[in-house]
Write a protein that holds these residues in place. Structure first.
Motif, PDB file in Angstrom:
ATOM      1  N   ILE A 105       8.436  55.814  46.077  1.00  0.00           N
ATOM      2  CA  ILE A 105       9.873  56.056  46.163  1.00  0.00           C
ATOM      3  C   ILE A 105      10.121  57.136  47.200  1.00  0.00           C
ATOM      4  O   ILE A 105       9.647  58.267  47.064  1.00  0.00           O
ATOM      5  CB  ILE A 105      10.440  56.451  44.793  1.00  0.00           C
ATOM      6  N   GLY A 106      10.816  56.786  48.267  1.00  0.00           N
ATOM      7  CA  GLY A 106      11.041  57.701  49.376  1.00  0.00           C
ATOM      8  C   GLY A 106      11.998  58.830  49.032  1.00  0.00           C
ATOM      9  O   GLY A 106      12.760  58.767  48.058  1.00  0.00           O
ATOM     10  N   GLN A 107      11.978  59.860  49.862  1.00  0.00           N
ATOM     11  CA  GLN A 107      12.770  61.058  49.602  1.00  0.00           C
ATOM     12  C   GLN A 107      14.270  60.773  49.616  1.00  0.00           C
ATOM     13  O   GLN A 107      15.034  61.413  48.895  1.00  0.00           O
ATOM     14  CB  GLN A 107      12.424  62.134  50.643  1.00  0.00           C
ATOM     15  N   SER A 108      14.703  59.814  50.421  1.00  0.00           N
ATOM     16  CA  SER A 108      16.129  59.487  50.472  1.00  0.00           C
ATOM     17  C   SER A 108      16.640  59.017  49.118  1.00  0.00           C
ATOM     18  O   SER A 108      17.730  59.390  48.678  1.00  0.00           O
ATOM     19  CB  SER A 108      16.397  58.411  51.526  1.00  0.00           C
ATOM     20  N   LEU A 109      15.859  58.174  48.430  1.00  0.00           N
ATOM     21  CA  LEU A 109      16.246  57.701  47.103  1.00  0.00           C
ATOM     22  C   LEU A 109      16.149  58.820  46.073  1.00  0.00           C
ATOM     23  O   LEU A 109      16.978  58.919  45.164  1.00  0.00           O
ATOM     24  CB  LEU A 109      15.372  56.517  46.691  1.00  0.00           C
ATOM     25  N   ILE A 110      15.150  59.671  46.217  1.00  0.00           N
ATOM     26  CA  ILE A 110      15.016  60.817  45.308  1.00  0.00           C
ATOM     27  C   ILE A 110      16.225  61.738  45.467  1.00  0.00           C
ATOM     28  O   ILE A 110      16.803  62.207  44.471  1.00  0.00           O
ATOM     29  CB  ILE A 110      13.699  61.569  45.573  1.00  0.00           C
ATOM     30  N   ASN A 111      16.636  61.983  46.707  1.00  0.00           N
ATOM     31  CA  ASN A 111      17.808  62.828  46.971  1.00  0.00           C
ATOM     32  C   ASN A 111      19.084  62.221  46.386  1.00  0.00           C
ATOM     33  O   ASN A 111      20.043  62.944  46.092  1.00  0.00           O
ATOM     34  CB  ASN A 111      17.990  63.052  48.469  1.00  0.00           C
ATOM     35  N   ALA A 112      19.094  60.901  46.244  1.00  0.00           N
ATOM     36  CA  ALA A 112      20.263  60.203  45.690  1.00  0.00           C
ATOM     37  C   ALA A 112      20.175  60.091  44.167  1.00  0.00           C
ATOM     38  O   ALA A 112      20.879  59.280  43.562  1.00  0.00           O
ATOM     39  CB  ALA A 112      20.384  58.819  46.309  1.00  0.00           C
ATOM     40  N   ASP A 113      19.296  60.910  43.535  1.00  0.00           N
ATOM     41  CA  ASP A 113      19.174  60.982  42.074  1.00  0.00           C
ATOM     42  C   ASP A 113      18.639  59.697  41.454  1.00  0.00           C
ATOM     43  O   ASP A 113      18.908  59.395  40.281  1.00  0.00           O
ATOM     44  CB  ASP A 113      20.513  61.335  41.419  1.00  0.00           C
ATOM     45  N   PHE A 114      17.846  58.931  42.204  1.00  0.00           N
ATOM     46  CA  PHE A 114      17.294  57.698  41.657  1.00  0.00           C
ATOM     47  C   PHE A 114      16.394  57.971  40.448  1.00  0.00           C
ATOM     48  O   PHE A 114      16.469  57.264  39.437  1.00  0.00           O
ATOM     49  CB  PHE A 114      16.507  56.948  42.739  1.00  0.00           C
ATOM     50  N   LEU A 115      15.554  59.006  40.525  1.00  0.00           N
ATOM     51  CA  LEU A 115      14.647  59.295  39.418  1.00  0.00           C
ATOM     52  C   LEU A 115      15.409  59.767  38.178  1.00  0.00           C
ATOM     53  O   LEU A 115      14.983  59.520  37.042  1.00  0.00           O
ATOM     54  CB  LEU A 115      13.598  60.330  39.840  1.00  0.00           C
ATOM     55  N   ARG A 116      16.532  60.420  38.389  1.00  0.00           N
ATOM     56  CA  ARG A 116      17.372  60.815  37.255  1.00  0.00           C
ATOM     57  C   ARG A 116      17.964  59.574  36.584  1.00  0.00           C
ATOM     58  O   ARG A 116      18.078  59.507  35.352  1.00  0.00           O
ATOM     59  CB  ARG A 116      18.478  61.750  37.720  1.00  0.00           C
ATOM     60  N   PHE A 117      18.345  58.603  37.392  1.00  0.00           N
ATOM     61  CA  PHE A 117      18.847  57.329  36.864  1.00  0.00           C
ATOM     62  C   PHE A 117      17.763  56.631  36.042  1.00  0.00           C
ATOM     63  O   PHE A 117      18.024  56.105  34.958  1.00  0.00           O
ATOM     64  CB  PHE A 117      19.308  56.442  38.019  1.00  0.00           C
ATOM     65  N   VAL A 118      16.531  56.639  36.559  1.00  0.00           N
ATOM     66  CA  VAL A 118      15.403  56.046  35.833  1.00  0.00           C
ATOM     67  C   VAL A 118      15.213  56.747  34.485  1.00  0.00           C
ATOM     68  O   VAL A 118      15.048  56.092  33.446  1.00  0.00           O
ATOM     69  CB  VAL A 118      14.107  56.146  36.673  1.00  0.00           C
ATOM     70  N   ALA A 119      15.247  58.081  34.494  1.00  0.00           N
ATOM     71  CA  ALA A 119      15.058  58.851  33.256  1.00  0.00           C
ATOM     72  C   ALA A 119      16.152  58.524  32.243  1.00  0.00           C
ATOM     73  O   ALA A 119      15.885  58.395  31.036  1.00  0.00           O
ATOM     74  CB  ALA A 119      15.052  60.340  33.574  1.00  0.00           C
ATOM     75  N   HIS A 120      17.391  58.365  32.721  1.00  0.00           N
ATOM     76  CA  HIS A 120      18.491  58.022  31.821  1.00  0.00           C
ATOM     77  C   HIS A 120      18.261  56.666  31.176  1.00  0.00           C
ATOM     78  O   HIS A 120      18.473  56.496  29.952  1.00  0.00           O
ATOM     79  CB  HIS A 120      19.809  58.014  32.593  1.00  0.00           C
ATOM     80  N   GLN A 121      17.836  55.689  31.972  1.00  0.00           N
ATOM     81  CA  GLN A 121      17.576  54.352  31.427  1.00  0.00           C
ATOM     82  C   GLN A 121      16.450  54.384  30.399  1.00  0.00           C
ATOM     83  O   GLN A 121      16.475  53.645  29.415  1.00  0.00           O
ATOM     84  CB  GLN A 121      17.250  53.382  32.566  1.00  0.00           C
ATOM     85  N   ARG A 122      15.484  55.234  30.626  1.00  0.00           N
ATOM     86  CA  ARG A 122      14.400  55.378  29.645  1.00  0.00           C
ATOM     87  C   ARG A 122      14.919  56.020  28.357  1.00  0.00           C
ATOM     88  O   ARG A 122      14.532  55.617  27.250  1.00  0.00           O
ATOM     89  CB  ARG A 122      13.274  56.230  30.235  1.00  0.00           C
ATOM     90  N   ASN A 123      15.783  57.013  28.500  1.00  0.00           N
ATOM     91  CA  ASN A 123      16.311  57.712  27.327  1.00  0.00           C
ATOM     92  C   ASN A 123      17.121  56.787  26.427  1.00  0.00           C
ATOM     93  O   ASN A 123      17.132  56.959  25.200  1.00  0.00           O
ATOM     94  CB  ASN A 123      17.187  58.903  27.766  1.00  0.00           C
ATOM     95  N   ILE A 124      17.815  55.817  27.018  1.00  0.00           N
ATOM     96  CA  ILE A 124      18.601  54.892  26.197  1.00  0.00           C
ATOM     97  C   ILE A 124      17.795  53.622  25.881  1.00  0.00           C
ATOM     98  O   ILE A 124      18.352  52.623  25.427  1.00  0.00           O
ATOM     99  CB  ILE A 124      19.940  54.537  26.877  1.00  0.00           C
ATOM    100  N   LYS A 125      16.481  53.698  26.156  1.00  0.00           N
ATOM    101  CA  LYS A 125      15.508  52.686  25.747  1.00  0.00           C
ATOM    102  C   LYS A 125      15.822  51.274  26.284  1.00  0.00           C
ATOM    103  O   LYS A 125      15.796  50.284  25.559  1.00  0.00           O
ATOM    104  CB  LYS A 125      15.380  52.645  24.217  1.00  0.00           C
ATOM    105  N   GLN A 126      16.104  51.203  27.591  1.00  0.00           N
ATOM    106  CA  GLN A 126      16.286  49.914  28.248  1.00  0.00           C
ATOM    107  C   GLN A 126      14.922  49.329  28.612  1.00  0.00           C
ATOM    108  O   GLN A 126      13.941  50.052  28.754  1.00  0.00           O
ATOM    109  CB  GLN A 126      17.146  50.074  29.496  1.00  0.00           C
TER     110      GLN A 126
END
Length: 294
Positions: free
Chosen positions: A162-183
């Motif tokens: 996952i490139g830095q541009s996507l990381i800067n766009a909070d992509f990993l935070r989005f992933v963590a949220h989806q994990r938290n709601i058990k998708q």
């Protein structure tokens, strides 16, 4: 007929009205492949009618089609990207955030649309401290045969950092949220299975309608992002080069020019650090500065 013919159940215009609108607005036409598919299905219906003496002949057989016909895909130019960037996504079923990250993965990681829409939370892994998307065969859960899936090619099975541009766009935070709601799937608001048994069906249709409304021409489509990424990587300015051709092929899931047993890159041999350099180089090129939607 316009290329979006039949994609909206709310469009009640006649055939003649659709054709006239297509001419007036210079819309793209349905492809010969689509016409052939329509004829094949209608031919099956007419055969049914023939068996019951409801028609005297099958009018949908005996036609010739150009088997080699393909839509020539064109890269997104700056003006078209700007149009995309400045337009609000308004799908009633697919959220702007899902739209944004799907476009982001296409434009910064060069992933195919079905690969993106099939990402499961378990496919996002960490290798040597680098967050990656593992594109691999999927097995189906109980009573969900449509979940079984394989990448397009042998080379398609790969690791995409996952490139830095996507990381800067909070992509990993989005992933963590989806994990938290058990998708299970990363993009949980996509309808599945689609008409063609693809998880990307709903998005593909919505994106096509969105693109046509913005007068973006036929041939410039989602897959064109892969062409943009490939071209940008192979034409980086002097000082940003030094990326090996094999790294680019591994990153994009191309077979490569020198494919042999000795050149196959197995998962446990992948140099993730080198692939991360490729991923970050796409961001440096500023292929798509589309941050509003994130």
């Amino acid at each position: 007929m316009p290329e979006n013919y039949g994609k909206s159940s709310k469009d009640h215009r006649t055939v003649f009205e659709l054709v006239e609108d297509s001419k007036k607005n210079n819309l793209g036409k349905i492809s010969e492949k689509t016409i052939k598919n329509h004829f094949a299905r209608l031919s099956s219906i007419w055969n049914y009618y023939l068996l019951r003496d409801l028609v005297d002949r099958n009018v949908f057989i005996g036609w010739k089609f150009d088997q080699k016909y393909k839509v020539r895909r064109i890269r997104w130019n700056d003006e078209q990207l700007q149009t995309l960037m400045n337009s609000d996504w308004n799908s009633p079923t697919i959220s702007p955030k899902t739209f944004g990250y799907i476009v982001g993965l296409g434009s910064y990681a060069g992933m195919r649309l079905e690969e993106i829409c099939r990402i499961r939370l378990q496919d996002i892994i960490e290798i040597r401290g680098i967050s990656c998307i593992f594109i691999r065969d999927h097995t189906a859960r109980k009573n969900r045969p449509w979940e079984k899936w394989s990448p397009k090619t042998e080379a398609g099975e790969r690791v995409v950092p996952i490139g830095q541009s996507l990381i800067n766009a909070d992509f990993l935070r989005f992933v963590a949220h989806q994990r938290n709601i058990k998708q299970y799937y990363l993009f949980s608001d996509l309808r599945f299975p689609g008409k063609d048994k693809k998880r990307s069906d709903a998005f593909q249709q919505a994106f096509s309608r969105f693109k046509l409304r913005k007068k973006i021409p036929k041939g410039v489509d989602f897959h064109s992002f892969r062409h943009n990424v490939s071209t940008k990587l192979r034409n980086l300015p002097e000082g940003q080069q030094g990326l090996r051709e094999s790294w680019l092929d591994d990153f994009l899931g191309h077979e490569g020019q020198n494919k042999s047993v000795g050149n196959v890159v197995y998962l446990d041999m992948i140099d993730v650090e080198n692939l991360k350099k490729v991923a970050d180089s796409v961001g440096i090129s500023r292929l798509l500065g589309y941050t509003k939607i994130y």
